[in-house]
Write a protein that holds these residues in place. Structure first.
Motif, mmCIF file in Angstrom:
data_model
loop_
_atom_site.group_PDB
_atom_site.id
_atom_site.type_symbol
_atom_site.label_atom_id
_atom_site.label_comp_id
_atom_site.label_asym_id
_atom_site.label_seq_id
_atom_site.Cartn_x
_atom_site.Cartn_y
_atom_site.Cartn_z
ATOM 1 N N VAL A 119 1.826 1.389 -32.799
ATOM 2 C CA VAL A 119 1.930 -0.073 -32.881
ATOM 3 C C VAL A 119 2.393 -0.509 -34.266
ATOM 4 O O VAL A 119 2.170 -1.644 -34.672
ATOM 5 C CB VAL A 119 0.578 -0.728 -32.533
ATOM 6 N N GLN A 120 3.054 0.403 -34.992
ATOM 7 C CA GLN A 120 3.434 0.099 -36.355
ATOM 8 C C GLN A 120 4.419 -1.071 -36.432
ATOM 9 O O GLN A 120 4.346 -1.906 -37.342
ATOM 10 C CB GLN A 120 4.064 1.345 -37.005
ATOM 11 N N ASP A 121 5.345 -1.143 -35.479
ATOM 12 C CA ASP A 121 6.328 -2.238 -35.505
ATOM 13 C C ASP A 121 5.651 -3.581 -35.288
ATOM 14 O O ASP A 121 6.025 -4.590 -35.901
ATOM 15 C CB ASP A 121 7.397 -2.018 -34.434
ATOM 16 N N GLU A 122 4.654 -3.634 -34.406
ATOM 17 C CA GLU A 122 3.941 -4.888 -34.169
ATOM 18 C C GLU A 122 3.132 -5.296 -35.408
ATOM 19 O O GLU A 122 3.090 -6.475 -35.776
ATOM 20 C CB GLU A 122 3.003 -4.743 -32.959
ATOM 21 N N ILE A 123 2.508 -4.316 -36.054
ATOM 22 C CA ILE A 123 1.768 -4.603 -37.283
ATOM 23 C C ILE A 123 2.705 -5.126 -38.358
ATOM 24 O O ILE A 123 2.394 -6.090 -39.083
ATOM 25 C CB ILE A 123 1.039 -3.335 -37.773
ATOM 26 N N GLU A 124 3.882 -4.538 -38.456
ATOM 27 C CA GLU A 124 4.839 -4.975 -39.476
ATOM 28 C C GLU A 124 5.345 -6.387 -39.193
ATOM 29 O O GLU A 124 5.548 -7.181 -40.111
ATOM 30 C CB GLU A 124 6.015 -3.987 -39.531
ATOM 31 N N GLU A 125 5.550 -6.689 -37.899
ATOM 32 C CA GLU A 125 5.972 -8.055 -37.554
ATOM 33 C C GLU A 125 4.902 -9.071 -37.960
ATOM 34 O O GLU A 125 5.208 -10.141 -38.498
ATOM 35 C CB GLU A 125 6.228 -8.148 -36.054
ATOM 36 N N MET A 126 3.642 -8.743 -37.711
ATOM 37 C CA MET A 126 2.562 -9.649 -38.101
ATOM 38 C C MET A 126 2.448 -9.760 -39.614
ATOM 39 O O MET A 126 2.174 -10.839 -40.155
ATOM 40 C CB MET A 126 1.238 -9.160 -37.514
#
Length: 545
Positions: free
Chosen positions: A275-282
């Motif tokens: 879920v690294q991409d979602e964390i980065e978006e947040m």
């Protein structure tokens, strides 16, 4: 440098690059999910995500729909209870006018409680989170159910009104927090689908109230306190089970800076360890909002950067209730009686309209990601406006043409179907989509407050409006529906499959476009005959197209 830049006009943000994956739609995947080039998981409807959506929709949204319609069937019994209690206390019964007023207060105090609940949303979600607020709000249902359930035994009409008010507070909280919670935990490709599930359960709540209100079930005079207090069952189930699901990952990371908690919540909801991409978006949104605190309502109303979003939320939420749907739900039996439907048939016709609500809600839910938000809202409000005008025509012609009573029933069904297809759920979905994290709680307060104020106005005024204006009272609702449809068509963009940042950029571009003509008029010189000097326009059209 162009003429527009020398004049200091705001420039539109650069267009977003098209994604080569943008037209591929939803894709069911294995445990790892499928990613767009931007990194967001799409089409991944996991069991935890589906389960929490159904749970909060059943335990919260259903209760809102149930309380909208539950007072319709036992209206005569509740009025008789009020009259008998008044006679015991003061030695005489109530006249028809005061009795109607007291019953109208019973109906409309639900909306006043909802207004209070919507005002509390910002404080509650900031302190307890989305999941925590929904869990704690179920205690209000237990209090309200006990108050209404024991009201007749204690001979207290005040307990009925108090219980209705407390249920309104609960609904005012949940009507904003449920779509806020679902909008923050859902992938953007599923945001519309999951965002409209609560509207289906609102329709289901209305249908349950109509079925349980049949004479064969709880519609008898002795059962009306039980009919009002049965709401404790779904609320108690939500209270027991909701703690099994995590908090909103956006709330945990952006507002609490809890990276570990947000990561675990995302892994649970999305069904993947990566879920690294979602964390980065947040984190990107958190960095963008690092210098911006969560806005108050007053700050939101004064913020010119989101004025079109705020106005749009106000229009669709007020229009949702002023469309006349509450008059249909609160006073269905009265409307059918005035239309000439035989009294013994009215409860069963009413149940039929409830079935239509559920079917229409399902249609809206399964088509929102294919058709988009705008078409559903436009079609819904236009259908409601035309059918409201149709009820007026049927009422005027039913004396000469007895068959018009059935056309009137069809118009009522059309209003309900039009509402449940789009306007029932899309306004709450739009409130979540049109704002970033810092503006969202205040936006829900504004939208919710207008929603409940309009709800109270219709619930309290409609009986008197019907007595004074007769058949023409529905023309007011027709005008409101058509005006809202025009506004949506002209102002609100499509938000399907767009991130919150992309939607904000669309409104920023629109704001730049709309502000340019005003600045031009202020800065351009006039020719001797009062016409605009054409030389002042040179070089500007490309920037404004």
């Amino acid at each position: 440098m162009s003429q527009a830049e020398r004049l200091g006009l705001p420039s539109s943000p650069p267009p977003l690059p098209p994604s080569p994956f943008s037209d591929r739609g939803l894709t069911l995947t294995d445990g790892k999910g499928t990613r767009h080039c931007g990194g967001a998981i799409t089409g991944r409807l996991t069991f935890p995500l589906l389960s929490v959506t159904l749970l909060v929709s059943f335990g919260s949204s259903t209760l809102y729909g149930y309380n909208l319609a539950v007072v319709n069937a036992p209206a005569a019994s509740i009025k008789a209870f009020y009259n008998a209690t008044w006679s015991q206390r003061y030695g005489h019964g109530l006249a028809p006018g005061p009795l109607t007023l007291l019953y109208s207060l019973t109906v409309s105090f639900f909306a006043l409680g909802g207004l209070l609940g919507s005002v509390l949303v910002g404080v509650l979600v900031a302190r307890y989170g989305r999941n925590g607020t929904l869990s704690r709000s179920t205690l209000l249902v237990l209090l309200a159910g006990a108050s209404m359930g024991f009201s007749r035994d204690l001979g207290s009409p005040e307990m009925v009104i108090f219980g209705r008010s407390v249920m309104g507070v609960h609904s005012g909280i949940c009507l904003s927090v449920v779509p806020l919670y679902l909008g923050e935990i859902a992938p953007k490709s599923l945001r519309g689908l999951l965002g409209l599930v609560p509207s289906i359960f609102i329709c289901l709540g209305v249908f349950l109230a109509q079925v349980l209100g049949l004479p064969e079930l709880l519609g008898e005079d002795r059962y009306w306190p039980l009919l009002l207090s049965v709401v404790v069952v779904p609320a108690f189930l939500q209270f027991l089970l909701l703690r099994c699901f995590p908090e909103s990952p956006r709330y945990l990371l952006i507002e609490r800076n809890n990276v570990h908690g947000a990561t675990e919540a995302l892994r649970r909801f999305l069904g993947t360890a990566d879920v690294q991409d979602e964390i980065e978006e947040m984190r990107e949104e958190q960095r963008a909002l690092s210098s911006v605190e969560t806005l108050s309502v007053w700050q939101l109303l004064r913020d010119r950067s989101v004025r079109w979003q705020t106005l749009s939320v106000a229009v669709v939420n007020a229009g949702m209730q002023l469309s006349g749907i509450d008059a249909i739900w609160f006073y269905t039996n009265t409307i059918f009686k005035d239309a000439g439907i035989p009294v013994p048939q009215i409860p069963y016709v009413t149940v039929g309209t409830g079935a239509v609500e559920i079917i229409a809600g399902l249609i809206g839910c399964v088509t929102v990601e294919k058709l988009g938000r705008r078409p559903l809202v436009l079609a819904g409000f236009c259908a409601m406006g035309l059918c409201s005008a149709g009820i007026t025509g049927c009422r005027l012609l039913q004396a000469a043409l007895p068959g018009m009573r059935y056309v009137a029933v069809a118009c009522v069904v059309g209003i309900i179907a039009g509402f449940c297809t789009g306007p029932a759920g899309v306004p709450f979905l739009l409130t979540a989509e049109l704002f970033t994290q810092a503006h969202r709680p205040a936006a829900y307060i504004v939208g919710g407050s207008l929603n409940w104020l309009s709800n109270f106005t219709v619930g309290f005024v409609f009986p008197f409006l019907q007595m004074s204006a007769g058949a023409f009272c529905y023309l007011f609702f027709c005008g409101v529906c058509l005006l809202v449809a025009i506004y949506v068509y002209l102002v609100i963009p499509e938000t399907k499959n767009k991130t919150f940042v992309e939607i904000s950029q669309i409104f920023a571009a629109r704001r730049s476009f709309l502000s340019a003509p005003a600045q031009l008029i202020r800065m351009m010189k006039l020719s001797g005959y009062g016409a605009l000097d054409n030389s002042s326009l040179e070089g500007l059209s490309p920037q404004l197209l």
